[in-house]
Motif scaffolding. Sequence first.
Motif, PDB file in Angstrom:
ATOM      1  N   SER A   1       0.859  -1.184   0.000  1.00 17.52           N
ATOM      2  CA  SER A   1       0.000   0.000   0.000  1.00 17.52           C
ATOM      3  C   SER A   1       0.894   1.233   0.000  1.00 17.52           C
ATOM      4  CB  SER A   1      -0.870   0.031   1.260  1.00 17.52           C
ATOM      5  OG  SER A   1      -0.046   0.005   2.404  1.00 17.52           O
ATOM      6  N   ALA A   2       0.279   2.349  -0.366  1.00 16.58           N
ATOM      7  CA  ALA A   2       0.998   3.613  -0.278  1.00 16.58           C
ATOM      8  C   ALA A   2       1.360   3.856   1.195  1.00 16.58           C
ATOM      9  CB  ALA A   2       0.119   4.740  -0.800  1.00 16.58           C
ATOM     10  N   GLN A   3       0.454   3.454   2.070  1.00 15.24           N
ATOM     11  CA  GLN A   3       0.674   3.628   3.510  1.00 15.24           C
ATOM     12  C   GLN A   3       1.949   2.910   3.945  1.00 15.24           C
ATOM     13  OE1 GLN A   3      -1.528   5.529   5.197  1.00 15.24           O
ATOM     14  NE2 GLN A   3      -0.226   5.409   6.976  1.00 15.24           N
TER      15      GLN A   3
ATOM     16  N   SER B   1      -4.888   1.056  -5.300  1.00 17.13           N
ATOM     17  CA  SER B   1      -6.139   1.006  -4.527  1.00 17.13           C
ATOM     18  C   SER B   1      -7.267   1.734  -5.244  1.00 17.13           C
ATOM     19  CB  SER B   1      -5.962   1.667  -3.159  1.00 17.13           C
ATOM     20  OG  SER B   1      -5.136   0.895  -2.349  1.00 17.13           O
ATOM     21  N   LYS B   2      -6.924   2.822  -5.926  1.00 19.56           N
ATOM     22  CA  LYS B   2      -7.959   3.622  -6.590  1.00 19.56           C
ATOM     23  C   LYS B   2      -8.159   3.150  -8.029  1.00 19.56           C
ATOM     24  CE  LYS B   2      -8.307   6.923  -3.341  1.00 19.56           C
ATOM     25  NZ  LYS B   2      -9.535   7.261  -2.652  1.00 19.56           N
TER      26      LYS B   2
ATOM     27  N   THR C   1      -0.546   4.216  -6.050  1.00 17.86           N
ATOM     28  CA  THR C   1      -1.272   3.089  -5.451  1.00 17.86           C
ATOM     29  C   THR C   1      -2.224   2.501  -6.480  1.00 17.86           C
ATOM     30  OG1 THR C   1      -2.788   2.408  -3.698  1.00 17.86           O
ATOM     31  CG2 THR C   1      -3.061   4.650  -4.499  1.00 17.86           C
TER      32      THR C   1
ATOM     33  N   TYR D   1       5.707  16.280   2.046  1.00 17.37           N
ATOM     34  CA  TYR D   1       4.752  15.339   1.462  1.00 17.37           C
ATOM     35  C   TYR D   1       3.688  16.140   0.714  1.00 17.37           C
ATOM     36  CZ  TYR D   1       0.592  12.450   1.201  1.00 17.37           C
ATOM     37  OH  TYR D   1      -0.530  11.810   0.746  1.00 17.37           O
TER      38      TYR D   1
ATOM     39  N   TYR E   1      -5.278  16.384  -1.802  1.00 13.97           N
ATOM     40  CA  TYR E   1      -6.220  15.677  -0.937  1.00 13.97           C
ATOM     41  C   TYR E   1      -6.334  16.446   0.373  1.00 13.97           C
ATOM     42  CZ  TYR E   1      -8.544  11.645   1.158  1.00 13.97           C
ATOM     43  OH  TYR E   1      -9.461  10.812   1.737  1.00 13.97           O
TER      44      TYR E   1
ATOM     45  N   TYR F   1      -1.979   9.550  -5.869  1.00 12.36           N
ATOM     46  CA  TYR F   1      -2.926   8.474  -5.555  1.00 12.36           C
ATOM     47  C   TYR F   1      -4.041   8.306  -6.576  1.00 12.36           C
ATOM     48  CZ  TYR F   1      -5.782  12.335  -4.106  1.00 12.36           C
ATOM     49  OH  TYR F   1      -6.497  13.495  -4.125  1.00 12.36           O
TER      50      TYR F   1
ATOM     51  N   ARG G   1      -4.166  -4.523  -2.558  1.00 13.90           N
ATOM     52  CA  ARG G   1      -2.995  -4.246  -1.727  1.00 13.90           C
ATOM     53  C   ARG G   1      -1.704  -4.235  -2.558  1.00 13.90           C
ATOM     54  NH1 ARG G   1      -3.839  -1.353   2.083  1.00 13.90           N
ATOM     55  NH2 ARG G   1      -5.101  -0.679   0.379  1.00 13.90           N
TER      56      ARG G   1
ATOM     57  N   THR H   1       0.483  16.182  -2.593  1.00 10.80           N
ATOM     58  CA  THR H   1      -0.402  15.511  -3.556  1.00 10.80           C
ATOM     59  C   THR H   1      -0.648  16.513  -4.693  1.00 10.80           C
ATOM     60  OG1 THR H   1      -2.232  16.226  -2.118  1.00 10.80           O
ATOM     61  CG2 THR H   1      -1.565  13.938  -1.940  1.00 10.80           C
TER      62      THR H   1
ATOM     63  N   TYR I   1      -3.993  14.554   3.848  1.00  9.13           N
ATOM     64  CA  TYR I   1      -4.439  13.155   3.872  1.00  9.13           C
ATOM     65  C   TYR I   1      -4.039  12.552   5.225  1.00  9.13           C
ATOM     66  CZ  TYR I   1      -4.306   8.163   2.711  1.00  9.13           C
ATOM     67  OH  TYR I   1      -4.475   6.808   2.713  1.00  9.13           O
TER      68      TYR I   1
ATOM     69  N   ASP J   1       2.669  12.061  -3.773  1.00 12.99           N
ATOM     70  CA  ASP J   1       1.657  11.002  -3.685  1.00 12.99           C
ATOM     71  C   ASP J   1       0.658  11.224  -4.819  1.00 12.99           C
ATOM     72  OD1 ASP J   1      -0.334   9.215  -3.082  1.00 12.99           O
ATOM     73  OD2 ASP J   1      -0.570   9.822  -0.982  1.00 12.99           O
TER      74      ASP J   1
HETATM   75  C1  LIG Z   1      -3.895  10.753  -0.643  1.00 10.56           C
HETATM   76  C2  LIG Z   1      -3.969   9.271  -0.654  1.00 10.56           C
HETATM   77  N1  LIG Z   1      -2.847   8.544  -0.745  1.00 10.56           N
HETATM   78  C3  LIG Z   1      -2.887   7.191  -0.756  1.00 10.56           C
HETATM   79  C4  LIG Z   1      -4.083   6.508  -0.680  1.00 10.56           C
HETATM   80  C5  LIG Z   1      -4.216   5.008  -0.750  1.00 10.56           C
HETATM   81  O1  LIG Z   1      -3.304   4.368  -0.281  1.00 10.56           O
HETATM   82  P1  LIG Z   1      -3.169   2.821   0.037  1.00 10.56           P
HETATM   83  O2  LIG Z   1      -2.322   2.303  -1.097  1.00 10.56           O
HETATM   84  O3  LIG Z   1      -2.476   2.876   1.334  1.00 10.56           O
HETATM   85  O4  LIG Z   1      -4.517   2.147   0.051  1.00 10.56           O
HETATM   86  C6  LIG Z   1      -5.251   7.212  -0.545  1.00 10.56           C
HETATM   87  C7  LIG Z   1      -6.505   6.478  -0.396  1.00 10.56           C
HETATM   88  O5  LIG Z   1      -7.517   6.980  -0.026  1.00 10.56           O
HETATM   89  C8  LIG Z   1      -5.206   8.614  -0.545  1.00 10.56           C
HETATM   90  O6  LIG Z   1      -6.325   9.307  -0.441  1.00 10.56           O
END
Ligand SMILES: Cc1ncc(COP(=O)(O)O)c(C=O)c1O
Length: 482
Positions: A195-197, A328-329, A326, A261, A268, A298, A336, A263, A221, A296
């Motif tokens: 994940s980006a996290q 995820s979106k 990521t 950091y 975001y 995202y 993941r 975006t 974010y 980021d």
């Molecule tokens: C700004 C930003 N970064 C990253 C993510 C997603 O990251 P991850 O890959 O941790 O699901 C999101 C998801 O909502 C986001 O809003």
Amino acid sequence: MRRPIGVLLPPVRADRIRRGDLYRVLRMAVLEGVLSPGDRLPSTRQAAADYGVSRGLMEEVFQQLADEGLFQRSVGRGTFVAPEIARLERPARIKEQKPRSSSRSSRRGSAIAAQAGCREPDILQAFNAGIADTSEFPWRVWLRLQARAAREMGPAALNFADPRGLPHLREAVARYLAQFRGIRCTPRQVAIFNSAQQALSALTVLLLNRGDAVWIEDPCYLGARAAFDLAGAVTVPVTVDENGLVVETGVRRAPRARLAYVTPSHQYPTGVTLNLHRRIELLEWAGRNNSWVVEDDYDGEFRYAGQPLASLYSLDSGARVFYLGTLSKSMFVSLRLAYLVLPEELLEPLANVRTQMDGFTPALTQMTMSLFMDEGYFSSHLRRMRTVYRVKWKMLADGLVPMAAHGWTWSDNPAGMHLLVRHKRGEYVRQVARSSSLDLALLSRYRAARAQDDGLFLRFGALSPERLQAGVEDLAAVAMKT
Ligand SMILES: Cc1ncc(COP(=O)(O)O)c(C=O)c1O
């Protein structure tokens, strides 16, 4: 295919296991619900081997439990926990636990646990649905590629995978980034994460000392803020205006910050874009100060007017920018998978950090994703989803129009799967949120300090067009009435 052996049996605490011990343990396991109605038990031969007793003894115990009606046995099928057990009132499976004081956690642990990270709500509704819409996901294709990935990898897929990521996926990501995001990088600069996290957390370990200053956007974010808090960094909120991060403010407040950091494509949560002048300012500051920038990106794939914006990374000649993406979106949240583009010399150190976190990302998922990219399914999916989200974005923006007459404003950057509507009078916004039955997040939640104005952060990604339409009508009605 070999038949499954049956449930695992509970342990028996005894040096020498007697018939009575076994009987009591299995009986209690059924009555307390450790074994559930319908569970298949192992054969007496297998159970005898597990407990280290004779098969004859095991046979006696099983038969006694069957005679009592707790087990059901049938020749050829095996032994099962009787389904009727479900009708018995069982003793509580787990004893009530007394609430324990939080003194069991460390001070640092308590502070971290006091704030929740990013979790999606249990029920998706207007307007909490920031996750990807999966209704159009080519599920059959995915299943086919998953099977192919398993066949191609064979049992190697079951072993340790490369902590840097599967070479095949790193190549596919580097190709994709060159084609669609104007990023020139080699696969040796791409690291795969869950994940980006997780990528952010690994980066903080590698780059930051406790107490280092980090610029974050204000509003920000929450996942990013949490990652820096977790690392013991001192986050410095830097104002975001209609042109994105106000670099000058950052320079004034923390000129020697170690990292920033941002975006930049779609801030975001405000949705604004970092303009070129600010991008250059930010890169110049990072170069002068030897600082890092994390970009980021995202949801950079989802821009509904013109071409996707060039990345900040592609402007950077000093190798100061980490580009974070990521899936995820653009795919779905439980995939993941995320990727980080970084200076090549940091790849191995970062991979070492990763081995000290969770090791690596499952190889099969990575292989399936790389086939999905290689075969062109990813770009067609993105194209399809861009249309889906564009229609939803427009539906939402159109539905908000009546609110403009009441002083509401929003960013006209058609991108992503959320939109922020703001109003100068914060108390009024909070009143609207309170009186609505919709799930509305306040902008103030993402801010460092309370401000005069406030806003409603509307996340529509996974909402169906019908629910989105109904939601925005409800919102407009409440906002006009309040
Ligand atoms: C700004 C930003 N970064 C990253 C993510 C997603 O990251 P991850 O890959 O941790 O699901 C999101 C998801 O909502 C986001 O809003």
